[in-house]
Scaffold this motif. Sequence first.
Motif, PDB file in Angstrom:
ATOM      1  N   LYS A  50       0.828  -1.207   0.000  1.00  0.00           N
ATOM      2  CA  LYS A  50       0.000   0.000   0.000  1.00  0.00           C
ATOM      3  C   LYS A  50       0.869   1.267   0.000  1.00  0.00           C
ATOM      4  N   VAL A  51       1.871   1.305   0.860  1.00  0.00           N
ATOM      5  CA  VAL A  51       2.723   2.495   0.955  1.00  0.00           C
ATOM      6  C   VAL A  51       3.507   2.717  -0.329  1.00  0.00           C
ATOM      7  N   LEU A  52       4.060   1.657  -0.897  1.00  0.00           N
ATOM      8  CA  LEU A  52       4.843   1.800  -2.127  1.00  0.00           C
ATOM      9  C   LEU A  52       3.981   2.288  -3.291  1.00  0.00           C
ATOM     10  N   LYS A  53       2.758   1.793  -3.364  1.00  0.00           N
ATOM     11  CA  LYS A  53       1.856   2.267  -4.417  1.00  0.00           C
ATOM     12  C   LYS A  53       1.577   3.761  -4.258  1.00  0.00           C
ATOM     13  N   GLU A  54       1.443   4.211  -3.015  1.00  0.00           N
ATOM     14  CA  GLU A  54       1.173   5.622  -2.754  1.00  0.00           C
ATOM     15  C   GLU A  54       2.320   6.513  -3.222  1.00  0.00           C
ATOM     16  N   ILE A  55       3.547   6.078  -2.999  1.00  0.00           N
ATOM     17  CA  ILE A  55       4.700   6.950  -3.261  1.00  0.00           C
ATOM     18  C   ILE A  55       5.387   6.675  -4.591  1.00  0.00           C
TER      19      ILE A  55
ATOM     20  N   LYS B 175      15.334   7.882  -6.792  1.00  0.00           N
ATOM     21  CA  LYS B 175      15.671   8.107  -5.390  1.00  0.00           C
ATOM     22  C   LYS B 175      15.943   6.787  -4.669  1.00  0.00           C
ATOM     23  N   LEU B 176      16.664   6.887  -3.556  1.00  0.00           N
ATOM     24  CA  LEU B 176      16.890   5.711  -2.725  1.00  0.00           C
ATOM     25  C   LEU B 176      15.664   5.437  -1.871  1.00  0.00           C
ATOM     26  N   VAL B 177      15.128   4.235  -2.001  1.00  0.00           N
ATOM     27  CA  VAL B 177      14.031   3.775  -1.140  1.00  0.00           C
ATOM     28  C   VAL B 177      14.582   2.634  -0.298  1.00  0.00           C
ATOM     29  N   ILE B 178      14.646   2.841   1.005  1.00  0.00           N
ATOM     30  CA  ILE B 178      15.243   1.876   1.929  1.00  0.00           C
ATOM     31  C   ILE B 178      14.136   1.226   2.747  1.00  0.00           C
ATOM     32  N   SER B 179      13.913  -0.058   2.508  1.00  0.00           N
ATOM     33  CA  SER B 179      12.850  -0.779   3.209  1.00  0.00           C
ATOM     34  C   SER B 179      13.393  -1.457   4.455  1.00  0.00           C
ATOM     35  N   VAL B 180      12.709  -1.251   5.570  1.00  0.00           N
ATOM     36  CA  VAL B 180      13.078  -1.878   6.838  1.00  0.00           C
ATOM     37  C   VAL B 180      12.100  -3.000   7.180  1.00  0.00           C
TER      38      VAL B 180
ATOM     39  N   LEU C 103       9.734  -5.286  -3.780  1.00  0.00           N
ATOM     40  CA  LEU C 103       9.889  -3.831  -3.675  1.00  0.00           C
ATOM     41  C   LEU C 103      10.050  -3.212  -5.059  1.00  0.00           C
ATOM     42  N   ARG C 104      10.885  -3.841  -5.879  1.00  0.00           N
ATOM     43  CA  ARG C 104      11.145  -3.305  -7.213  1.00  0.00           C
ATOM     44  C   ARG C 104       9.876  -3.286  -8.059  1.00  0.00           C
ATOM     45  N   THR C 105       9.040  -4.293  -7.912  1.00  0.00           N
ATOM     46  CA  THR C 105       7.805  -4.372  -8.686  1.00  0.00           C
ATOM     47  C   THR C 105       6.923  -3.154  -8.457  1.00  0.00           C
ATOM     48  N   HIS C 106       6.923  -2.650  -7.226  1.00  0.00           N
ATOM     49  CA  HIS C 106       6.010  -1.571  -6.874  1.00  0.00           C
ATOM     50  C   HIS C 106       6.631  -0.180  -6.969  1.00  0.00           C
ATOM     51  N   VAL C 107       7.968  -0.100  -6.985  1.00  0.00           N
ATOM     52  CA  VAL C 107       8.640   1.191  -7.238  1.00  0.00           C
ATOM     53  C   VAL C 107       9.761   0.942  -8.249  1.00  0.00           C
ATOM     54  N   PRO C 108       9.387   0.618  -9.488  1.00  0.00           N
ATOM     55  CA  PRO C 108      10.374   0.178 -10.478  1.00  0.00           C
ATOM     56  C   PRO C 108      11.405   1.231 -10.856  1.00  0.00           C
ATOM     57  N   ASP C 109      11.097   2.504 -10.640  1.00  0.00           N
ATOM     58  CA  ASP C 109      12.024   3.566 -11.036  1.00  0.00           C
ATOM     59  C   ASP C 109      12.914   4.034  -9.901  1.00  0.00           C
ATOM     60  N   ALA C 110      12.780   3.424  -8.732  1.00  0.00           N
ATOM     61  CA  ALA C 110      13.573   3.827  -7.568  1.00  0.00           C
ATOM     62  C   ALA C 110      14.846   2.990  -7.472  1.00  0.00           C
TER      63      ALA C 110
ATOM     64  N   ALA D 125      23.938   1.548  18.309  1.00  0.00           N
ATOM     65  CA  ALA D 125      24.644   0.281  18.478  1.00  0.00           C
ATOM     66  C   ALA D 125      23.973  -0.852  17.708  1.00  0.00           C
ATOM     67  N   SER D 126      23.273  -0.515  16.631  1.00  0.00           N
ATOM     68  CA  SER D 126      22.617  -1.539  15.826  1.00  0.00           C
ATOM     69  C   SER D 126      23.627  -2.299  14.977  1.00  0.00           C
ATOM     70  N   TYR D 127      23.359  -3.570  14.738  1.00  0.00           N
ATOM     71  CA  TYR D 127      23.990  -4.270  13.623  1.00  0.00           C
ATOM     72  C   TYR D 127      22.952  -4.269  12.506  1.00  0.00           C
ATOM     73  N   THR D 128      23.319  -3.701  11.363  1.00  0.00           N
ATOM     74  CA  THR D 128      22.381  -3.600  10.247  1.00  0.00           C
ATOM     75  C   THR D 128      22.945  -4.294   9.025  1.00  0.00           C
ATOM     76  N   ALA D 129      22.232  -5.304   8.554  1.00  0.00           N
ATOM     77  CA  ALA D 129      22.562  -5.948   7.291  1.00  0.00           C
ATOM     78  C   ALA D 129      21.779  -5.269   6.179  1.00  0.00           C
ATOM     79  N   TYR D 130      22.397  -5.151   5.004  1.00  0.00           N
ATOM     80  CA  TYR D 130      21.666  -4.547   3.890  1.00  0.00           C
ATOM     81  C   TYR D 130      22.014  -5.231   2.585  1.00  0.00           C
ATOM     82  N   CYS D 131      21.086  -5.174   1.642  1.00  0.00           N
ATOM     83  CA  CYS D 131      21.323  -5.659   0.283  1.00  0.00           C
ATOM     84  C   CYS D 131      20.641  -4.699  -0.685  1.00  0.00           C
ATOM     85  N   CYS D 132      21.166  -4.639  -1.898  1.00  0.00           N
ATOM     86  CA  CYS D 132      20.740  -3.612  -2.850  1.00  0.00           C
ATOM     87  C   CYS D 132      20.310  -4.209  -4.182  1.00  0.00           C
ATOM     88  N   GLU D 133      19.425  -3.494  -4.849  1.00  0.00           N
ATOM     89  CA  GLU D 133      19.117  -3.794  -6.234  1.00  0.00           C
ATOM     90  C   GLU D 133      20.343  -3.510  -7.099  1.00  0.00           C
TER      91      GLU D 133
END
Length: 272
Positions: free
Chosen positions: A79-84, A91-96, A105-112, A127-135
Amino acid sequence: MMMMMDKVAVIGAGMMGSAIIKSLIKSGYSSGQISAVDIQTQKLDELQGLGVKTGLDNCKAAMDADVIFVIVKPGDVRKVLKEISNEVSGKLVISVAATVPLAFLRTHVPDAKVVRIMPNLGAMVQASYTAYCCEENVTLEEKKKVETLLNMMGICDEVEEKYMDALTAVSGSGPGYMSVIVEALTYAGLKVGLPRNIAQKSAAQTILGTAKLVIDLNEDPAKIKDMTTTPGGTTIEAIYQIEQSQIRPAMIRAIEEATKKSTQIREKLNLT
């Protein structure tokens, strides 16, 4: 630093959203460059007091920002991705959102430029450990921008997406497990006569110090255990009792089940 000029929007200002915002501010990010959106206005009051721009309009927040954090429940991501979607081109869209894959995520914001992250509650105290992966369309410069933001919350690593469910189980939910350990040590301290405040503080600091030995000195946990253990001493007696409790297989089973749960949630919500 040019990165600090980027405007950041946080859609979903709950526990994790607020933690991320506060970490950015404490690390020197201008609160005036941050906006927060949430349907529950009471969550925005404290952030507004910190100088953060607040509102209820996801589209406007995304339109005015360069980097957009989407921090909502997995079932609400679509719902949120469709809205924006019309406001995030390039732009960078970072999903948590836990369990939600990059392909969805890419399906709903293909140009981001889409990034998926898994932080933990340690972000509240940087003091978070944050893992990330990218398109694949995220450039090296954009990855550095993401890393700079994530390092303001603690430390981070880029990983293959196939590891994200496991990391959700190990580190994303990790503060929950560690709080059980701290609580157990606290009650143990009470059992042997320590005042409550001393028992809890010593337990928590011991966990923190052990973690710093592993991370800062790149020390093997087994070696730390051996460094603490002397023949016929108190540590070996305690370790003997702990090993009798089967704590290792219990932790392994817990992580296995939490990893499976992540997959089950994704399938149930049809987030493929």
